[in-house]
Design an enzyme around this catalytic site. Sequence first.
Site, PDB file in Angstrom:
ATOM      1  N   TYR A  95       0.863  -1.092  -0.229  1.00 63.00           N
ATOM      2  CA  TYR A  95       0.055  -0.416  -0.341  1.00 63.00           C
ATOM      3  C   TYR A  95       0.691   1.220  -0.348  1.00 63.00           C
ATOM      4  O   TYR A  95       0.742   1.943  -0.940  1.00 63.00           O
ATOM      5  CB  TYR A  95      -0.798  -0.158   1.589  1.00 63.00           C
ATOM      6  CG  TYR A  95      -1.659  -1.323   1.628  1.00 63.00           C
ATOM      7  CD1 TYR A  95      -3.143  -1.063   0.750  1.00 63.00           C
ATOM      8  CD2 TYR A  95      -1.711  -2.151   1.851  1.00 63.00           C
ATOM      9  CE1 TYR A  95      -4.379  -1.687   0.295  1.00 63.00           C
ATOM     10  CE2 TYR A  95      -2.369  -3.207   2.115  1.00 63.00           C
ATOM     11  CZ  TYR A  95      -3.816  -3.130   1.529  1.00 63.00           C
ATOM     12  OH  TYR A  95      -4.362  -3.980   1.139  1.00 63.00           O
ATOM     13  N   ASN A 118     -13.000  -0.532  -5.014  1.00 63.89           N
ATOM     14  CA  ASN A 118     -12.019  -0.875  -6.245  1.00 63.89           C
ATOM     15  C   ASN A 118     -13.439  -1.433  -6.862  1.00 63.89           C
ATOM     16  O   ASN A 118     -13.823  -2.768  -6.056  1.00 63.89           O
ATOM     17  CB  ASN A 118     -11.205  -1.834  -6.465  1.00 63.89           C
ATOM     18  CG  ASN A 118     -10.853  -1.389  -7.611  1.00 63.89           C
ATOM     19  OD1 ASN A 118     -11.700  -1.316  -8.632  1.00 63.89           O
ATOM     20  ND2 ASN A 118      -9.926  -2.472  -7.897  1.00 63.89           N
ATOM     21  N   CYS A 126      -6.189  -4.978  -7.133  1.00 63.82           N
ATOM     22  CA  CYS A 126      -6.047  -4.717  -6.155  1.00 63.82           C
ATOM     23  C   CYS A 126      -5.785  -6.192  -5.183  1.00 63.82           C
ATOM     24  O   CYS A 126      -5.463  -5.991  -4.383  1.00 63.82           O
ATOM     25  CB  CYS A 126      -6.982  -4.318  -5.603  1.00 63.82           C
ATOM     26  SG  CYS A 126      -8.887  -5.325  -5.647  1.00 63.82           S
ATOM     27  N   HIS A 127      -5.254  -7.281  -6.170  1.00 68.89           N
ATOM     28  CA  HIS A 127      -5.275  -8.463  -5.248  1.00 68.89           C
ATOM     29  C   HIS A 127      -3.621  -8.343  -4.845  1.00 68.89           C
ATOM     30  O   HIS A 127      -3.491  -9.673  -4.726  1.00 68.89           O
ATOM     31  CB  HIS A 127      -5.811  -9.920  -6.338  1.00 68.89           C
ATOM     32  CG  HIS A 127      -5.231  -9.651  -7.132  1.00 68.89           C
ATOM     33  ND1 HIS A 127      -6.040  -9.038  -8.295  1.00 68.89           N
ATOM     34  CD2 HIS A 127      -4.451 -10.282  -7.721  1.00 68.89           C
ATOM     35  CE1 HIS A 127      -5.613  -9.426  -9.364  1.00 68.89           C
ATOM     36  NE2 HIS A 127      -4.674  -9.902  -9.226  1.00 68.89           N
ATOM     37  N   GLU A 153      -2.098 -15.874 -11.074  1.00 67.22           N
ATOM     38  CA  GLU A 153      -0.552 -15.391 -11.535  1.00 67.22           C
ATOM     39  C   GLU A 153       0.554 -15.972 -11.409  1.00 67.22           C
ATOM     40  O   GLU A 153       1.072 -15.608 -12.389  1.00 67.22           O
ATOM     41  CB  GLU A 153      -1.145 -14.271 -11.127  1.00 67.22           C
ATOM     42  CG  GLU A 153      -2.150 -13.788 -11.485  1.00 67.22           C
ATOM     43  CD  GLU A 153      -2.132 -11.865 -10.923  1.00 67.22           C
ATOM     44  OE1 GLU A 153      -1.289 -11.615 -10.447  1.00 67.22           O
ATOM     45  OE2 GLU A 153      -3.123 -10.782 -11.863  1.00 67.22           O
TER      46      GLU A 153
END
Length: 158
Positions: A95, A118, A126-127, A153
């Site tokens: 963050y 979001n 945002c993950h 991912e």
Amino acid sequence: MKKTNVKTRYGSFTLEASEQGLYRLRFPRSAKAKRPAGSHHSQSLAQAAGILRKYVHGSPASFKRVPVDLSGYTPFEKKVLRTLAKVRPGDRISYQELAKRAGYPRASRAVGSVMRKNRLPIILPCHRVVRSGGALGGYSGGMAWKRKLLAIEAGEAT
């Protein structure tokens, strides 16, 4: 607002789009996939649906060219979300670092608030945002989804 459901092996995601672009993504409510409700009513919906299917199945996929509608967000929130969109798949960012990259080095708590608001998780990833020490932190879609998206991912999803 136009919408479509995107059937995947994890269930049916819902995508909504305005005339300006993709507006919202909703996660599946259950593990069972539902039939698509309606067809793709806009180019941004059709484009995002195809990319989302590839992404969820572990194929390289980029949402960079999908137009998004950031209406309703403040200039600060838009800047943070646009900066977030540049974080590559497989990367993680704190963050604090996201706040710095967005030009607000002392606004890490405010960045956390933007992540909670979001409307386009996965598309605006945002993950990929974690706490400074590397802990996952929270996720508006639930921690199971955050872990699953990061595993997708990393090529580790089942």
